[in-house]
Design a protein around this motif. Structure first.
Motif, mmCIF file in Angstrom:
data_model
loop_
_atom_site.group_PDB
_atom_site.id
_atom_site.type_symbol
_atom_site.label_atom_id
_atom_site.label_comp_id
_atom_site.label_asym_id
_atom_site.label_seq_id
_atom_site.Cartn_x
_atom_site.Cartn_y
_atom_site.Cartn_z
ATOM 1 N N LYS A 169 30.540 9.706 94.422
ATOM 2 C CA LYS A 169 30.132 9.087 93.161
ATOM 3 C C LYS A 169 29.325 7.809 93.363
ATOM 4 O O LYS A 169 29.019 7.116 92.394
ATOM 5 N N ARG B 271 28.437 3.025 90.786
ATOM 6 C CA ARG B 271 28.506 4.458 90.510
ATOM 7 C C ARG B 271 27.142 5.087 90.320
ATOM 8 O O ARG B 271 26.237 4.465 89.773
ATOM 9 N N GLY C 116 24.444 7.413 88.430
ATOM 10 C CA GLY C 116 24.192 7.678 87.008
ATOM 11 C C GLY C 116 24.761 6.615 86.091
ATOM 12 O O GLY C 116 25.104 6.892 84.942
ATOM 13 N N GLU C 117 24.877 5.410 86.606
ATOM 14 C CA GLU C 117 25.508 4.341 85.828
ATOM 15 C C GLU C 117 24.614 3.919 84.660
ATOM 16 O O GLU C 117 23.395 4.006 84.721
ATOM 17 N N THR C 118 25.248 3.455 83.564
ATOM 18 C CA THR C 118 24.522 2.851 82.446
ATOM 19 C C THR C 118 25.070 1.440 82.240
ATOM 20 O O THR C 118 26.120 1.091 82.769
ATOM 21 N N ASN D 268 25.213 -0.460 79.068
ATOM 22 C CA ASN D 268 25.327 -0.891 77.675
ATOM 23 C C ASN D 268 26.387 -1.958 77.470
ATOM 24 O O ASN D 268 26.251 -2.811 76.596
ATOM 25 N N ASP E 253 29.011 0.722 82.934
ATOM 26 C CA ASP E 253 29.838 1.335 81.887
ATOM 27 C C ASP E 253 30.902 2.263 82.488
ATOM 28 O O ASP E 253 32.065 2.216 82.094
ATOM 29 N N GLY E 254 30.495 3.105 83.429
ATOM 30 C CA GLY E 254 31.446 4.021 84.059
ATOM 31 C C GLY E 254 32.407 3.278 84.967
ATOM 32 O O GLY E 254 33.612 3.555 84.993
#
Lengths: 308, 308
Positions: free
Chosen positions: B61, B70, B72-74, B76, B94-95
């Motif tokens: 991951k 991580r 594919g992290e975002t 927001n 976020d994750g």
């Protein structure tokens, strides 16, 4: 001194009326007193659903598609949480988490909720006073045919499916209204009760004795906006709950529920209303900003003694 | 009984070696003992950077682009936090937040960190034992020309810019190794010290007296992998910090630092190495999974007494 107005409100539906009032009233003339009976701690984070809905709505951040939460929200936190075995019955958006984390940090540092929310509102440049009904813990419990459920378990997890027998507000009798709450009610030129669910979202405020007393004794007219439209609730469990409590789903029941607190009621165009009350009629369905302003204007006009 | 192996590790660089070992060793034969000196509380959430890096790396991951966090992290949460006036010097994806929120909840409920991490690793189906060095609080402080800085303020906020005079590990002397740590070191067939920063990431483990004693007394060979490649560190402040501490940036300095703990050292192909130590040479730059396996094989072979 310029006119001052106060509104008692719950979440989504109530926030729309507050938004309508906020749009047409002069800056800093409005105080919103918000239900905190729905507040709960989830994953160690303190959530204040109705306050947050109001913050998002008034600052233009609310999610128009979902009808709750933040616009442009993402859900990576929930996905990761699920992968770790975390409960997923209550959705916390990635952006939404910021409010809960910041609130949690401030509460842990001993700051009362009212000060925290005032700071959030100021940071987002909102020109009104947003007050939690109390800085004390009040918890709404729903007594159902499946047993006693904390509000969010009933409302979110069980989607209001259980049959309601009664609603209780733990801690309300001893709760002290947040600073400014009683003054706002006593010193306003009009007090509005938003079209939130009277039994679930407004009653928590009325269950705090000094708030009820202030509403009974204020010289300001107290005007409610009915949550019913053509004998139904726009959204949420109001009509279902009224049936389960043995009440007719009419404005008579709404007026009877608020009783002597109430000086006037804004109802939907086509709906019947009690003759004993001063009534204003308008299309109370609030979809657009214009709708919100129209309902707010009807309420303000009724308070000013002019029927629309 | 089948062979057992233990590795002491910090964050990003160390996690690559652990991944290499994890890829080639039989399932459940590896124990990773992880630095928690970098752990800190941010926005009320307990962050364990090195443990989390290892969890992400081993479960596939990890963010290959950023080199931390991580995939594919975002972001927001950070954006919303900033809009509320929150500090933004330490990025929380976020994750990524899910690990911190779940950890915080479990710690508040009284669960020790080691049990929480074991649960996370099990949930993600990792077939090794990941142990924090201790369940007690140990905090790395960096004494610099700008004053005493908590590790993350030095490492993340100040990007290792201040000149280091010394490194301290608050709480280490009294810390009790987490359950399983001493047994893993004493009962392994080989103990590896990952190519993490010896002064910042490995020293916190060595500062806990029972861990140092176990490394000195275990019958297992203790093999370090040098973090230096051609007289430089692959990433991070190792070389800069060695210079500031008055040390030559060589494998002699690395070997001297670990001293009598060490039975062997894996160094980069072209680099000089102390003759007094058993040495293995390979290309120690770990970019691909193949690289990680190659370095792990060199370390295992050296431990088995066979130079590659």
């Amino acid at each position: 001194m310029s006119a001052r107005f106060t509104v008692l409100t719950g979440g989504v539906g109530g926030a729309k009326l507050v938004d309508g009032l906020y749009r047409i009233l002069p800056q800093n003339s409005l105080t919103a007193i918000v239900n905190t009976g729905d507040d709960f701690c989830h994953f160690g984070l303190p959530i204040s659903p109705d306050i947050d809905t109001l913050l998002y709505t008034l600052s233009g951040k609310s999610n128009q598609v979902l009808g709750w939460g933040r616009e442009g929200e993402t859900w990576n936190f929930m996905a990761a949480l699920k992968s770790l075995g975390g409960e997923d019955w209550f959705n916390l958006g990635d952006g939404d988490l910021a409010l809960h984390v910041m609130r949690g940090m401030a509460l842990s540092a001993g700051e009362p909720l009212s000060k925290i929310i005032a700071r959030f509102a100021k940071t987002w440049e909102l020109q009104l006073s947003i007050l939690p009904m109390t800085d004390d813990a009040v918890a709404t419990w729903v007594d159902t045919d499946e047993g006693l459920l904390p509000f969010q378990r009933y409302f979110v997890e069980r989607q209001c499916a259980p049959k309601v027998r009664a609603v209780r507000f733990e801690g309300a009798v001893d709760a002290i209204p947040a600073p400014g709450v009683i003054a706002a009610i006593m010193e306003s030129d009009a007090v509005f009760v938003a079209p939130s669910n009277p039994w679930l979202s407004v009653d928590p405020l009325l269950a705090i004795p000094p708030i009820r007393k202030a509403l009974e004794t204020t010289k300001a007219p107290v005007i409610a906006i009915s949550p019913l439209i053509e004998g139904k609730a726009v959204k949420g469990p109001t009509a279902k709950l009224m049936g389960e409590l043995g009440l007719e789903v009419t404005n008579y029941s709404i007026a009877t529920h608020y009783g002597k607190l109430l000086d006037g009621l804004v109802v939907h165009n086509k709906d019947e209303a009690p003759q004993a009350l001063t009534i204003a009629r308008t299309d109370t369905l609030m979809k657009s900003p214009d709708d919100r302003e129209r309902v707010a204007r009807a309420a303000l006009a009724l308070a000013a003694g002019r029927n629309t």
